[in-house]
Design an enzyme around this catalytic site. Sequence first.
Site, PDB file in Angstrom:
ATOM      1  N   GLY A   1       0.915  -1.444   0.115  1.00 36.20           N
ATOM      2  CA  GLY A   1      -0.095  -0.030  -0.008  1.00 36.20           C
ATOM      3  C   GLY A   1       0.748   1.424  -0.168  1.00 36.20           C
ATOM      4  O   GLY A   1       0.240   2.284   0.188  1.00 36.20           O
TER       5      GLY A   1
ATOM      6  N   ASP B   1       2.553  -2.455 -10.539  1.00 37.61           N
ATOM      7  CA  ASP B   1       3.702  -2.638  -9.838  1.00 37.61           C
ATOM      8  C   ASP B   1       3.795  -4.159  -9.914  1.00 37.61           C
ATOM      9  O   ASP B   1       3.413  -4.774  -8.696  1.00 37.61           O
ATOM     10  CB  ASP B   1       3.763  -1.856  -8.615  1.00 37.61           C
ATOM     11  CG  ASP B   1       5.223  -2.008  -7.856  1.00 37.61           C
ATOM     12  OD1 ASP B   1       5.965  -2.457  -8.542  1.00 37.61           O
ATOM     13  OD2 ASP B   1       5.014  -1.720  -6.660  1.00 37.61           O
TER      14      ASP B   1
ATOM     15  N   CYS C   1      10.224  -4.147  -9.630  1.00 34.66           N
ATOM     16  CA  CYS C   1      11.419  -4.078  -9.106  1.00 34.66           C
ATOM     17  C   CYS C   1      12.741  -5.407  -9.191  1.00 34.66           C
ATOM     18  O   CYS C   1      13.099  -5.949  -8.495  1.00 34.66           O
ATOM     19  CB  CYS C   1      11.402  -4.184  -7.428  1.00 34.66           C
ATOM     20  SG  CYS C   1      12.721  -3.475  -6.209  1.00 34.66           S
TER      21      CYS C   1
END
Length: 461
Positions: A283, A347, A400
């Site tokens: 979050g 993401d 990432c």
Amino acid sequence: MTRPAKRRPARRQELDPARRAAFDVLRAVAEQDAYANLALPAMLRERGLHGRDAAFATELTYGTCRTRGLLDAVIADAAGRPIDRIDPVLLDLLRLGTYQLLRTRVEQHAAVSTTVEQAGIEFDTARAGFVNGVLRTIARRDERSWVDELAPSMSTDPVGHLAFVHAHPRWIAQAFADALGADAGELADLLASDDARPEVHLAARPTALTAAELAAQVHGTVGRYSPYAVYLAGGDPGLLAAVRDGVALVQDEGSQLVARALTLAPLDGADGGRWLDLCAGPGGKTALLAAMGQAAGVEGVRVTAVEPAPRRADLVEENTRGLPVDVIRVDGRDPGFEPGFDRVLVDAPCTGLGALRRRPEARWRRKPGDVPALGRLQRELLGSAIRLTRPGGVVLYATCSPHLAETVGVVADALRRHPVRALDARPLFDPAEQLGAGPYVQLWPHRHGTDAMFTAALQVG
């Protein structure tokens, strides 16, 4: 004539609190798949360790986790047997002792004796003797000498050599070299940056306080790129009042830049404020997106946050409390929403190879076989995001990880299969430089001090 009293064997000395904490975290990582960066701070708080003891425990834990491959090669050579023939508990003790011998200023006697004593407590005299012999063999030489003997040749296998020197699995070093492309000469610097302990990055919540105000409160430094970033030299950020009060988040500056880039991406048509975070847990980006939308005055902005995992969904609710966010616990590949979102962030779950410096054990936990399954999930999530975005809206795909199969490979598949075009994402990351040849952005820890975040901006036709 009285007989002399029998001498009792001396009682073995248990590990001191700092070494004990490090050893217990190593065992939790091995036995319970714990994350060292989560387990250690909790253990330090629980056991009341602070100051030098906490710093020493942190160095031993993270250092031993990071350099496991190098340590194992040295231990196997010194022991004359492969590591899979050494008891796992004994192996963690040997790793802890070997790290002290090769990578710290701890005196040899202290590194050896404390480890041997604990081996005697955990097992018996025979295995304590084995540990003593192995560590004394290791102690006869320094790290450079061991590397010179055991590392692959720099002339015949430069990637393998650098991977060994910097304690990375070779496949990860190769993936980094592939992603660097023409800049593969930076591989040594990149691998070294993974071994350096990273600064803690905070994000000041827009509308609550500025980065300068947060920096003054926590005695930190304003970040280089994100207008919300503050750097801390160390300490437990969970103890900071700003974090406890929810006006600041622990968040890598690269992640902040990704969230900001979504809000800056150009749209065709007006922004209706219908935003979606398709992979929201835990979050941090969701909270920043919602706060940035409010700060920018986007009328009626509301972020739909998708997170199917119950614990992570709970964290999204906790981190976005008081913000215009709706947390929906569904699978992002088929959430059942009405299409028409203006801005969508994906993401995506990934190998996390870009955040190895923050997750010290991850480099040894991940395997090449993890990549294909994650790639399929990433393609499915990106396809779902595109279908949910209105014509003229923007999807921001981020990972990432710099692994090409998780970055340009996934985006290339989307460009072939869906009605989207790639925008030049580099201006969205201003003032950061050295972002790559475009249109995508690749951040690097050795260049930018951030995690190795990849980002592509796609506009739906």
